[in-house]
Design an enzyme around this catalytic site. Structure first.
Site, mmCIF file in Angstrom:
data_model
loop_
_atom_site.group_PDB
_atom_site.id
_atom_site.type_symbol
_atom_site.label_atom_id
_atom_site.label_comp_id
_atom_site.label_asym_id
_atom_site.label_seq_id
_atom_site.Cartn_x
_atom_site.Cartn_y
_atom_site.Cartn_z
ATOM 1 N N ARG A 113 -132.548 -29.593 -81.338
ATOM 2 C CA ARG A 113 -132.551 -28.463 -82.279
ATOM 3 C C ARG A 113 -131.403 -28.549 -83.276
ATOM 4 O O ARG A 113 -131.433 -27.953 -84.331
ATOM 5 C CB ARG A 113 -132.451 -27.155 -81.499
ATOM 6 C CG ARG A 113 -133.724 -26.874 -80.713
ATOM 7 C CD ARG A 113 -133.662 -25.550 -80.003
ATOM 8 N NE ARG A 113 -134.872 -25.357 -79.194
ATOM 9 C CZ ARG A 113 -135.065 -24.314 -78.419
ATOM 10 N NH1 ARG A 113 -134.155 -23.376 -78.337
ATOM 11 N NH2 ARG A 113 -136.172 -24.209 -77.718
ATOM 12 N N LYS A 127 -137.162 -36.214 -63.933
ATOM 13 C CA LYS A 127 -137.263 -35.357 -62.762
ATOM 14 C C LYS A 127 -136.524 -34.052 -63.059
ATOM 15 O O LYS A 127 -135.663 -34.057 -63.946
ATOM 16 C CB LYS A 127 -136.693 -36.063 -61.547
ATOM 17 C CG LYS A 127 -135.157 -36.129 -61.541
ATOM 18 C CD LYS A 127 -134.592 -36.366 -60.182
ATOM 19 C CE LYS A 127 -133.099 -36.125 -60.189
ATOM 20 N NZ LYS A 127 -132.422 -36.187 -58.952
ATOM 21 N N ASP A 156 -138.262 -41.992 -62.015
ATOM 22 C CA ASP A 156 -137.345 -41.788 -60.895
ATOM 23 C C ASP A 156 -136.363 -42.946 -60.977
ATOM 24 O O ASP A 156 -136.711 -44.081 -60.662
ATOM 25 C CB ASP A 156 -138.104 -41.810 -59.560
ATOM 26 C CG ASP A 156 -137.183 -41.528 -58.384
ATOM 27 O OD1 ASP A 156 -135.982 -41.864 -58.479
ATOM 28 O OD2 ASP A 156 -137.647 -40.979 -57.368
ATOM 29 N N HIS A 157 -135.145 -42.674 -61.414
ATOM 30 C CA HIS A 157 -134.249 -43.794 -61.746
ATOM 31 C C HIS A 157 -133.910 -44.646 -60.535
ATOM 32 O O HIS A 157 -133.464 -45.775 -60.671
ATOM 33 C CB HIS A 157 -132.980 -43.290 -62.454
ATOM 34 C CG HIS A 157 -132.045 -42.538 -61.577
ATOM 35 N ND1 HIS A 157 -132.000 -41.172 -61.542
ATOM 36 C CD2 HIS A 157 -131.116 -42.968 -60.697
ATOM 37 C CE1 HIS A 157 -131.086 -40.794 -60.682
ATOM 38 N NE2 HIS A 157 -130.528 -41.857 -60.152
ATOM 39 N N LYS A 159 -133.558 -49.417 -59.652
ATOM 40 C CA LYS A 159 -132.503 -50.211 -59.010
ATOM 41 C C LYS A 159 -133.067 -51.524 -58.497
ATOM 42 O O LYS A 159 -134.110 -51.558 -57.829
ATOM 43 C CB LYS A 159 -131.869 -49.422 -57.855
ATOM 44 C CG LYS A 159 -131.062 -48.222 -58.291
ATOM 45 C CD LYS A 159 -130.450 -47.529 -57.096
ATOM 46 C CE LYS A 159 -129.760 -46.240 -57.501
ATOM 47 N NZ LYS A 159 -128.611 -46.424 -58.378
ATOM 48 N N GLU A 216 -123.327 -39.465 -50.714
ATOM 49 C CA GLU A 216 -122.470 -39.382 -51.904
ATOM 50 C C GLU A 216 -121.107 -38.865 -51.487
ATOM 51 O O GLU A 216 -121.011 -38.008 -50.599
ATOM 52 C CB GLU A 216 -123.065 -38.406 -52.922
ATOM 53 C CG GLU A 216 -124.418 -38.815 -53.482
ATOM 54 C CD GLU A 216 -124.966 -37.742 -54.415
ATOM 55 O OE1 GLU A 216 -124.781 -37.888 -55.620
ATOM 56 O OE2 GLU A 216 -125.549 -36.766 -53.920
ATOM 57 N N ASP A 272 -133.295 -32.230 -54.892
ATOM 58 C CA ASP A 272 -132.552 -33.130 -55.795
ATOM 59 C C ASP A 272 -132.660 -34.591 -55.356
ATOM 60 O O ASP A 272 -132.701 -35.489 -56.200
ATOM 61 C CB ASP A 272 -131.078 -32.707 -55.820
ATOM 62 C CG ASP A 272 -130.269 -33.514 -56.827
ATOM 63 O OD1 ASP A 272 -130.744 -33.678 -57.965
ATOM 64 O OD2 ASP A 272 -129.178 -33.997 -56.477
ATOM 65 N N HIS A 323 -136.094 -39.457 -54.680
ATOM 66 C CA HIS A 323 -135.488 -40.769 -54.426
ATOM 67 C C HIS A 323 -135.768 -41.275 -53.008
ATOM 68 O O HIS A 323 -136.245 -42.393 -52.810
ATOM 69 C CB HIS A 323 -133.973 -40.709 -54.630
ATOM 70 C CG HIS A 323 -133.564 -40.183 -55.973
ATOM 71 N ND1 HIS A 323 -134.300 -40.393 -57.104
ATOM 72 C CD2 HIS A 323 -132.482 -39.451 -56.358
ATOM 73 C CE1 HIS A 323 -133.682 -39.827 -58.142
ATOM 74 N NE2 HIS A 323 -132.589 -39.246 -57.706
ATOM 75 N N LYS A 355 -123.865 -34.535 -49.933
ATOM 76 C CA LYS A 355 -122.703 -34.672 -50.829
ATOM 77 C C LYS A 355 -121.432 -34.545 -50.004
ATOM 78 O O LYS A 355 -121.437 -33.971 -48.922
ATOM 79 C CB LYS A 355 -122.736 -33.577 -51.890
ATOM 80 C CG LYS A 355 -123.844 -33.786 -52.926
ATOM 81 C CD LYS A 355 -123.709 -32.825 -54.074
ATOM 82 C CE LYS A 355 -124.732 -33.130 -55.155
ATOM 83 N NZ LYS A 355 -124.533 -34.449 -55.790
#
Lengths: 507, 432
Positions: A62, A165, A194-195, A199, A233, A252, A257, A357
């Protein structure tokens, strides 16, 4: 990746597919993903000579930026990556354009169409267009519809849409979103990204399984006792509190994943290496997957939330103390669960999945633990022989280990476990491309192999529906259990495996 | 993948009517469709070997232009019958020339240009123009035209179509057909010109067909080495996108050698190379020189001199001295070796030996060979004290059409920089 000399004989040897004449249109061009991932990935493709001269990037958002302002901002975002590559950047930047656009405004999309025709003439991109929706998920449906209404998706061979996603927030919303986008474009035009699938090591699961004859014969319930899939993580919620509060670890990480890794690990061999054959097998295995206790999901799942941790010198705040997080939130930052796959290959083999996490290490891995030898002929140094394990290290230190028993040196016949290790770093010594480099290239090539098909997405959401409903309707049955930051999650997660006489691998 | 015939029987037309016919075909017959927006592929399809094998009764027709296994078998049988050395490769021009001296009047249907390899048709060429020279130099020009839709793979769908134009006749008449060809090549689509014949042949025709704006595909194993390498260098200097199938066939050698040095622990050895030996089949050194040139370019060696090495009956070799970036010398020896069962193309690689002498460590000797026998000569002589890394290089069993299809898939609009660098060094390595 340790710093090593580049192999000069390796340079330029990769037989990469060249992307055809193309204009990639990025909605959300002023956003973080564009600057951190998308433009760097496109620049990398340009540096690798994989983009043709007939190529353009049209950033849309925008903000009333000009082409020059967009180029300047992208140059700033790339920073050091273009240092020393000034002339390459100039060539790339000549193909960068910007058009203020609002996906909710039909007039704006019509103007966009005219700009695209102009770019087609200017850059000879021949109407080949990839629309990348790097926008709020709320716009996925309406945005696709707006593009279709403007006739920008009419040609199924030359136009496609990439959708980030999360694709829906549960099974019904994913179904509804699928209906909307499939009414606007053919399935072959829709690329749900889906990154994780970008990989190298995730793709290597396919190669390891289906390019070797030594694994597939034992890749089943007769030889494998259980499978553990971990994505850990060390970081907390960082700047994503707003999004994370409404998603949590299950939405998430697990639904997308980890479920994709589960599918690649458990799927049947495809008849051939093409997108539909692979996605058929992934969809089939996800449709056969279920929570270990469908009717009583609290018996096979654990939710956790990190509390404060660290030490006096470097304290780590708990999740509820993080900026932007509701101090009374019950959003989970950790999930562990037990699944089964009801088919001939996997009947009775538990799949344990966990993610969290603020765990002690950053790593993703798949661990296949094999059944014990039927008779123990030898004394084991550790009391009992360690079951054989195949460990697929997805990140970091990418590679694979096989753990097996050998004779310990000495006069007796005692056995002890050793690891036979393969390391990408030691064998190849070259950094892999970022996942987005691979996935953007595939999308522009129209190759959907590493993208998620509608039935896969729906099967993945359906798999976790009992859990999502439980969290929604009776959260007290599955409370978030606190765990100290930088530990391996709540004790209940250990108990989940202890009930089966197992322990989580401590990587 | 099997080859495909055009779906429609080609229509024979007077040459002057071809453009109008095609215009009508696309305007009316195909409901105004524009067809595939892909590329034009112009092929010079001489097929002298096949034509002579058929004419002398050594092979059956039809003449398709494809190097089928039965043709290769017939060609191999002809080598000893014609008294040629057993090292003579099937595509060696001397075989076709010797066959040309043999009597015979067998004939077969000429389907060149009408058989399309599935690997190529999968890329949906918009227009395939085949120039098919005949043995009869005086034959007048025949033109055949057909619409063409590649049979889609299962589930692949797709309706984009193209057309094929075949120009058949003696070389003189083909030369006269250039006026007809140029208007058939659309300016708005890339054009590939595949010179599927010796580079010694019809240089004016090649030059006229492939101006620098067109993407040229040649095979530098076919033709006199000096002429082949000079042509490559000239095209590259002119900024033309040029691809060499002989270079592409080096892929497995380059990959195998790179693999040896992929483990970081071996990288430093690359800075300490002292000797490079390459064995090739027969007396066409270009493929071996391109490999040596690639290595020299990648490792930053500076060419000091090159010279002939007198052979001992198997032909002369080529030697060269390079200077490494640290000033140390590297010696190259490229030698022809006799083989009992040569590959299809002249000058195929037999073996490669790279000796590295890192300081404070035992020397590393890398030997790659195309088959176990090929390693034996290179394994001899003082290797015992060295760390040995050996591998047998897989031989790609792919046809020219598959290699070409890979190029078409890549859409390369510029010369591969590795080839560009290697070609200029190879040109200097080849003694005058």
């Amino acid at each position: 990746m340790s710093a090593v000399l580049t192999n000069p004989l390796r340079v330029g040897l990769r037989q990469e597919r060249i992307i055809p004449a193309q204009c990639i249109v990025i909605f959300g061009a002023s956003g973080d993903l564009t600057q951190r991932k998308l433009i760097p990935a496109l620049f990398e493709l340009y540096r690798q000579r994989r983009l043709p001269s007939e190529f353009a990037v049209l950033g849309c958002a925008r903000r009333p930026w000009s082409d020059e302002e967009f180029r300047s901002r992208m140059a700033d975002a790339l920073g050091e990556e273009i240092a020393g590559h000034g002339h390459i950047w100039e060539g790339f930047a000549a193909g960068l354009f910007y058009e203020p656009a609002d996906l909710s405004n039909p007039a704006s999309i019509l103007a966009l169409g005219q700009r695209l025709e102009q770019i087609d003439r200017q850059r000879a991109t021949r109407g080949n267009r990839t629309f990348y929706l790097s926008v709020s998920p709320a716009f996925y449906g309406s945005g696709t519809r707006a593009l279709a209404a403007a006739g920008l998706l009419d040609d199924p061979d030359r136009t496609r849409v990439v959708i980030e996603k999360p694709f829906g927030t549960d099974y019904p919303s994913a179904q509804a979103l699928n209906k909307v986008v499939q009414a606007s474009a053919k399935e072959k035009q829709i690329f749900r990204i889906d990154h994780y699938l970008g990989k190298e090591t995730v793709q290597n699961i396919l190669v390891l399984r289906f390019a070797n004859t030594i694994f597939e014969p034992i890749w089943n319930r007769n030889y494998i006792a259980n499978v553990q899939i971990t994505a850990a993580e060390t970081v907390g919620v960082e700047e994503r509190a707003g999004y994370y509060e409404s998603s949590g670890a299950l939405r998430d990480m697990v639904q997308n994943h980890l479920t994709q890794i589960l599918a690649l690990t458990a799927m049947e061999p495809p008849g051939r290496f093409d997108a539909e054959a692979i996605r058929n097998e992934k969809a089939k295995v996800l449709q056969a997957a279920r929570l270990a206790h469908q009717g009583e999901p609290w018996k096979c799942c654990v939710r956790g939330q990190y509390g404060a941790g660290g030490n006096a010198r470097s304290p780590i705040p708990g999740y509820r103390e993080e900026p932007g997080v509701n101090p009374n939130t019950t959003t989970e930052t950790y999930v562990a669960m037990k699944l089964f796959i009801d088919n001939w290959r996997w009947q009775g083999v538990p799949f344990y999945v966990r993610t969290g996490k603020r765990l002690p290490k950053r790593l993703s891995e798949v661990v296949l633990t094999f059944r014990e030898a039927p008779v123990h002929l030898f004394d084991a140094a550790g009391g009992a022989p360690t079951p054989n394990q195949l460990i697929l290290r997805i990140q970091p230190d990418e590679g694979a280990d096989i753990r097996f028993e050998v004779k310990a040196p000495g006069s007796g016949m005692r056995s002890r476990p050793v690891d036979m290790a393969f390391s990408y770093d030691e064998s190849f010594g070259e950094p892999s491309d970022e996942g987005y480099v691979r996935l953007l290239a595939d999308a522009m090539l129209g190759d959907p192999t590493l993208f998620t098909r509608s039935d896969e997405v729906e099967a993945a959401w359906r798999l976790y529906t009992p859990l999502l409903e439980l969290i929604e309707d009776a959260p007290w049955r599955l409370p978030v259990q606190p765990y100290e930051a930088r530990t391996w999650g709540p004790a209940a997660a250990d108990n989940l495996l202890a009930e089966d006489g197992l322990v989580w691998r401590r990587p | 993948m099997s080859t495909q015939l055009t779906l429609q029987a080609p229509t024979a037309l007077p040459p002057s009517e071809v453009p109008n016919y095609l215009q009508t075909l696309w305007g009316e017959g195909l409901q105004g469709s524009d067809g595939a927006t892909t590329f034009t592929l112009v092929v010079y399809e001489a097929s002298w070997l096949q034509q002579h094998l058929i004419r002398t009764g050594r092979a059956d027709g039809p003449l398709t232009g494809l190097l089928e296994p039965e043709l290769i078998k017939a060609a191999k049988q002809a080598v000893p019958e014609l008294g040629l050395p057993l090292s003579t490769a099937v595509m060696d021009q001397r075989l076709a020339w010797e066959l040309g001296q043999q009597p015979g009047h067998h004939q077969a249907q000429d389907l060149r240009g009408q058989f399309v390899a599935a690997a190529i048709s999968a890329h949906k060429p918009r227009r395939l123009i085949t120039l098919a020279p005949t043995l009869d130099e005086g034959q007048t020009l025949e033109t055949l035209v057909a619409a063409y839709c590649p049979l889609p793979d299962e589930g692949a769908g797709g309706t984009a179509c193209g057309d094929v134009v075949v120009l058949r006749g003696g070389r003189g008449s083909l030369h006269q057909s250039l006026e007809l060809i140029h208007p058939l090549i659309r300016d708005d689509l890339p054009c590939w010109v595949w010179w599927n014949s010796s580079l010694d042949e019809a240089p004016e025709l090649l030059e006229a067909l492939a101006p620098p704006s067109r993407r040229l595909v040649v095979d530098s194993s076919l033709g006199h080495p000096r002429r082949c390498i000079d042509l490559l260098v000239r095209c590259i200097k002119a900024g033309q996108a040029v691809n060499d199938l002989n270079w592409l066939r080096l892929r497995t050698w380059r990959e195998s050698l790179a693999m040896v040095f992929d483990p970081p622990s071996r990288r430093t050895a690359l800075e300490q190379v002292v000797q490079l030996d390459i064995d090739v089949e027969g007396d066409h050194p270009l493929k071996g020189l391109l490999l040596a040139a690639w290595i020299a370019d990648r490792l930053g060696w500076h060419l000091v001199e090159s010279y002939d090495i007198p052979g001992n009956g198997d032909g002369d070799g080529i030697g060269a001295s390079f200077e490494r970036t640290d000033g140390a010398a590297v010696q190259l020896r490229l030698m022809p070796v006799p083989v009992g069962s040569p590959k299809i193309h002249p000058g195929a690689l037999v073996g490669l030996r790279l000796i590295c002498a890192p300081q404070g460590r035992p020397p590393l000797c890398v030997i790659l060979c195309s088959e176990s026998g090929g390693c034996m000569r290179l394994e001899a002589g003082g290797m015992a004290s060295m760390e040995l890394a050996e591998d047998v290089v897989p031989l790609p069993n792919e046809s020219e059409e598959v290699e070409l299809a890979r190029l078409l898939a890549g859409g390369h609009d510029s010369t591969n920089p590795l080839l560009a660098s290697a070609a200029s060094i190879a040109a200097r390595l080849l003694p005058a």
